[in-house]
Design an enzyme around this catalytic site. Structure first.
Site, PDB file in Angstrom:
ATOM      1  N   HIS A 182     -12.583  -8.366  -5.397  1.00 36.76           N
ATOM      2  CA  HIS A 182     -12.521  -7.541  -6.604  1.00 36.76           C
ATOM      3  C   HIS A 182     -13.738  -7.706  -7.496  1.00 36.76           C
ATOM      4  O   HIS A 182     -13.970  -6.868  -8.385  1.00 36.76           O
ATOM      5  CB  HIS A 182     -11.235  -7.872  -7.355  1.00 36.76           C
ATOM      6  N   GLU A 229       0.839  -1.211   0.000  1.00 38.28           N
ATOM      7  CA  GLU A 229       0.000   0.000   0.000  1.00 38.28           C
ATOM      8  C   GLU A 229       0.864   1.246   0.000  1.00 38.28           C
ATOM      9  O   GLU A 229       0.572   2.214  -0.705  1.00 38.28           O
ATOM     10  CB  GLU A 229      -0.930   0.006   1.220  1.00 38.28           C
TER      11      GLU A 229
HETATM   12  C1  LIG Z   1      -8.381   3.711  -3.812  1.00 40.45           C
HETATM   13  C2  LIG Z   1      -7.889   2.400  -4.294  1.00 40.45           C
HETATM   14  O1  LIG Z   1      -8.620   1.439  -4.447  1.00 40.45           O
HETATM   15  N1  LIG Z   1      -6.546   2.309  -4.552  1.00 40.45           N
HETATM   16  C3  LIG Z   1      -5.964   1.064  -5.060  1.00 40.45           C
HETATM   17  C4  LIG Z   1      -4.523   1.314  -5.486  1.00 40.45           C
HETATM   18  C5  LIG Z   1      -4.497   2.200  -6.707  1.00 40.45           C
HETATM   19  O2  LIG Z   1      -5.057   1.767  -7.718  1.00 40.45           O
HETATM   20  O3  LIG Z   1      -3.939   3.295  -6.608  1.00 40.45           O
HETATM   21  C6  LIG Z   1      -5.931   0.048  -3.921  1.00 40.45           C
HETATM   22  O4  LIG Z   1      -5.436   0.364  -2.884  1.00 40.45           O
HETATM   23  N2  LIG Z   1      -6.434  -1.194  -4.156  1.00 40.45           N
HETATM   24  C7  LIG Z   1      -6.514  -2.194  -3.094  1.00 40.45           C
HETATM   25  C8  LIG Z   1      -5.627  -3.415  -3.356  1.00 40.45           C
HETATM   26  C9  LIG Z   1      -5.453  -4.175  -2.042  1.00 40.45           C
HETATM   27  C10 LIG Z   1      -4.686  -5.508  -2.127  1.00 40.45           C
HETATM   28  C11 LIG Z   1      -5.241  -6.423  -3.207  1.00 40.45           C
HETATM   29  O5  LIG Z   1      -6.421  -6.408  -3.471  1.00 40.45           O
HETATM   30  N3  LIG Z   1      -4.367  -7.279  -3.764  1.00 40.45           N
HETATM   31  C12 LIG Z   1      -4.881  -8.331  -4.681  1.00 40.45           C
HETATM   32  C13 LIG Z   1      -3.749  -9.002  -5.480  1.00 40.45           C
HETATM   33  C14 LIG Z   1      -2.475  -9.061  -4.766  1.00 40.45           C
HETATM   34  C15 LIG Z   1      -2.257 -10.020  -3.764  1.00 40.45           C
HETATM   35  C16 LIG Z   1      -1.022 -10.062  -3.131  1.00 40.45           C
HETATM   36  C17 LIG Z   1      -0.012  -9.168  -3.482  1.00 40.45           C
HETATM   37  O6  LIG Z   1       1.191  -9.228  -2.897  1.00 40.45           O
HETATM   38  C18 LIG Z   1      -0.248  -8.207  -4.458  1.00 40.45           C
HETATM   39  C19 LIG Z   1      -1.487  -8.155  -5.091  1.00 40.45           C
HETATM   40  C20 LIG Z   1      -5.587  -9.407  -3.844  1.00 40.45           C
HETATM   41  O7  LIG Z   1      -5.519  -9.327  -2.614  1.00 40.45           O
HETATM   42  O8  LIG Z   1      -6.183 -10.297  -4.470  1.00 40.45           O
HETATM   43  C21 LIG Z   1      -4.824  -6.208  -0.779  1.00 40.45           C
HETATM   44  C22 LIG Z   1      -3.540  -6.956  -0.547  1.00 40.45           C
HETATM   45  C23 LIG Z   1      -2.482  -6.303  -1.376  1.00 40.45           C
HETATM   46  C24 LIG Z   1      -3.185  -5.293  -2.279  1.00 40.45           C
HETATM   47  C25 LIG Z   1      -4.268  -2.931  -3.858  1.00 40.45           C
HETATM   48  O9  LIG Z   1      -3.561  -2.254  -3.120  1.00 40.45           O
HETATM   49  O10 LIG Z   1      -3.933  -3.276  -5.015  1.00 40.45           O
HETATM   50 ZN   LIG Z   2      -2.088  -2.614  -5.140  1.00 41.84          ZN
END
Ligand SMILES: CC(=O)N[C@@H](CC(=O)O)C(=O)NC[C@H](CC1(C(=O)N[C@@H](Cc2ccc(O)cc2)C(=O)O)CCCC1)C(=O)O
Ligand SMILES: [Zn+2]
Length: 625
Positions: free
Chosen positions: A489, A360
């Site tokens: 998602h 993040e």
């Molecule tokens: C305002 C807003 O929404 N902002 C966007 C960012 C932006 O677009 O500016 C944002 O914060 N999106 C949330 C999302 C959260 C997480 C995620 O959903 N990860 C995926 C896939 C994954 C899994 C493991 C990993 O190591 C890397 C990725 C999952 O958990 O399946 C949760 C855990 C980690 C990242 C994110 O940060 O991408």
């Molecule tokens: Zn991310």
């Protein structure tokens, strides 16, 4: 904004630049208001906050629609302008997505359906009395159970319970959601929502490209799958594994089988060699939540990137509040006023959460790097870039070298066995994820274009899960279920192929940074910590935002304009050779269709008498035994 009305005029390029400057000033304020309204709902789920967010979304849509209308009337010839940046800004401003629909009620329903679906997901709870557990929400309760339990039936109860509490409740709403999004996007000239989402990559061959990238990485995944399947069979017993090569989906330490890091203890290659247990070390060193963020911040400042602004520490939500419902799914927020940036995370003191903190904060570093771009360019070069930047630090951070540098490991192991332990641990995240990251939007693109219908949602979902991940449901599924909805998602309507793209990009960039700092040695042991030349090269790409096509941004950091799996293959090559050796006796791979006979989740009953007990009481009686 003095937005003139009237007939189509061919404004001069100088007038166009003036218009863009006025737009930027106004857009920052309108966006700031809109992001604040979303933040208030996500950090306090109430009907009132939902209504305020919805109203704000409609206001923002009306604003972007008015801007687009003005451009087409006053600057109808924008496409003939000479300045590339001016043209690119106009091109982005006239593409307003769903806001092009001329029915405010339908536009409103897109916002309310997404908020309601996210609300169902974020408040869902599964009750497991038969295992002595009360009602657990996803974070932290069910997440911790899936990570730590080694009880086949308990894992299954949590896996099924979560799907009953989330996806199963969403199916009809999601169907409406798809229909109204497709109806709206047609007003922007797209055949369906999937075509709109793919257009952001500005790459006509995008679908083909990602398919090719996945095919190049499949052999590596197949070897990991075969090795883990053997280890899980040894742990739980062959009787639970279908004979077509699949692995039951609930055994990976993760609710969606997407990251296998939590079962490292079951698959560790050399238990007598060194392995790094970061969670234990964090607790031993007296870490608290804030310290996790300070350590992550110090990584970025050590390579010359910016610290978190003051407001970050006072305005972020870094812990799950006790007094209200929130969307716990972690996220990073840009408030588009040049100084308000926040993270919302129900942070826990675990290794995987420590990685999410870095992820993040990686997003926030990107926000800060392009803060001087016009508002319309304050985005990743493509959304895979934003995710790649969020994740790239994890490739340095998790090395034994880095763990020692920050005091979470006492000695750096140099023996080959420890090295393989480390590589396998990295593969349980980065390789295991690939088919999952690839298939989510294969399903969604198919839904948006109508090839997958509400009558085949769940069947097609499992077809993809069985085919690409080589996993299968541990109990029968039907079209009364809606298992895609159990993954954030889908209700959250966040496109997912960006994560697959990011897993390719982060290894390409990591190699480029390691070359830049003059690192010699195996790529998987490179740590760019404290080397500002790494940060300088990264910033050259980050500061562009979305002002240039992503191929230009890629060229800045790697010298190439294309995605390539070669750095990732190089990184994992020592592991691949070891896995092939380990798997000599294995049948690599699995049948691409789901098993017709799903093995019973219950051990063979001791006597025939008990065979007429229904499964749930059998389950309960077994636990009592
Ligand atoms: C305002 C807003 O929404 N902002 C966007 C960012 C932006 O677009 O500016 C944002 O914060 N999106 C949330 C999302 C959260 C997480 C995620 O959903 N990860 C995926 C896939 C994954 C899994 C493991 C990993 O190591 C890397 C990725 C999952 O958990 O399946 C949760 C855990 C980690 C990242 C994110 O940060 O991408
Ligand atoms: Zn991310």
């Amino acid at each position: 904004l003095a937005l003139g009305l009237g007939r189509a005029q061919a404004g001069t390029e100088a007038e166009g630049v003036q218009f863009l400057e006025e737009y930027n000033a106004k857009a920052g304020m309108v966006l700031n208001k809109n992001v604040k309204a979303s933040w208030n709902y996500y950090t306090n789920i109430t009907e009132e906050n939902l209504d305020i967010m919805t109203a704000s979304n409609l206001e923002y849509a009306a604003f972007s629609k008015e801007v687009a209308r003005n451009i087409t009337t006053r600057f109808s010839n924008w496409n003939t302008y000479t300045n590339a940046s001016v043209k690119r800004q106009f091109k982005k401003l006239v593409d307003i997505g769903f806001a092009a629909i001329n029915d405010t009620e339908k536009l409103k329903s897109i916002s309310t359906l997404e908020a309601e679906l996210t609300g169902i997901y974020s408040t869902g709870k599964a009750c497991l009395p038969e295992f002595g557990k009360g009602c657990l929400s996803l974070e932290p309760g069910l997440t911790d159970l899936m990570a730590g339990s080694r009880n086949y039936q308990e894992l299954l109860a949590a896996w099924k319970g979560w799907r009953d509490a989330s996806g199963k409740k969403m199916k009809s709403k999601y169907t409406q959601f798809v229909n109204v999004m497709n109806e709206a996007i047609a007003f922007s000239g797209y055949n369906d929502t999937g075509e709109y989402w793919r257009s952001w990559y500005e790459t006509p061959s995008f679908e083909e490209d990602v398919k090719n990238l996945y095919e190049q990485l499949r052999p590596l995944y197949e070897q990991l799958h075969a090795y883990v399947r053997r280890k899980l069979m040894n742990k739980y017993g062959k009787q639970y594994f279908p004979d077509n090569g699949h692995i039951p989906a609930h055994l990976f330490g993760n609710m969606w089988s997407q990251d296998w890091g939590n079962i490292y203890d079951l698959v560790e290659p050399y238990p007598d060699a060194t392995s790094v247990d970061i969670t234990a070390k964090m607790l031993e060193k007296g870490y608290n939540i804030t310290h996790m963020y300070r350590v992550a911040e110090e990584f970025f400042t050590s390579i010359g990137l910016d610290p978190m602004p003051a407001g970050f520490w006072t305005k972020s939500m870094l812990e799950k509040p006790a007094d209200r419902e929130v969307v716990c799914h972690a996220s990073a927020w840009d408030f588009y006023d040049g100084q308000d940036f926040r993270i919302k995370q129900c942070t826990a003191l675990t290794e995987s959460q420590f990685l999410t903190v870095h992820h993040e904060m990686g997003h926030v570093i990107y926000f800060l790097a392009y803060v001087n771009q016009p508002v319309i360019f304050r985005d990743g070069a493509n959304t895979g870039f934003h995710e790649g930047m969020a994740d790239i630090v994890s490739l340095s951070f998790q090395t034994p070298e880095h763990m020692k540098a920050i005091g979470l490991l006492d000695e750096i192991p140099t023996d080959n066995k420890s090295d393989l332990n480390f590589l396998l641990k990295m593969a349980l995240d980065k390789v295991a994820f690939l088919p999952f990251g690839y298939l989510i939007d294969q399903w969604r693109w198919s839904v948006f274009k109508g090839a997958t219908t509400p009558g085949t949602y769940n069947h097609d979902w499992w077809d993809l899960r069985c085919q690409y991940q080589g996993i299968s449901p541990p109990i029968e599924r039907s079209e009364d279920d809606f298992d895609p909805g159990a993954k954030y998602h889908i209700p959250g309507n966040t496109p997912y192929i960006r994560y697959f793209v990011s897993y390719i990009l982060q290894f390409q960039w990591h190699k480029a940074l390691c070359d830049e700092i003059g690192y010699v040695g195996p790529l998987h042991r490179c740590d760019v910590y404290r080397d500002v030349s790494a940060g300088n090269l990264l910033r050259e790409m980050l500061k562009l935002g979305s002002s240039k096509p992503w191929q230009d941004a890629m060229e800045v950091i790697t010298g190439s304009r294309e995605m390539s799996v070669l750095p990732m293959v190089e990184y994992f090559d020592p592991l691949l050779q070891w896995l092939k050796e380990q798997n000599k006796e294995e049948n690599i791979g699995w049948s691409s269709s789901c098993p017709t006979n799903i093995p019973s989740p219950y051990p063979p009953s001791p006597t025939s008498a008990s065979s007429n007990i229904n499964p749930s009481t059998l389950l309960a009686s077994m636990v009592l035994l």
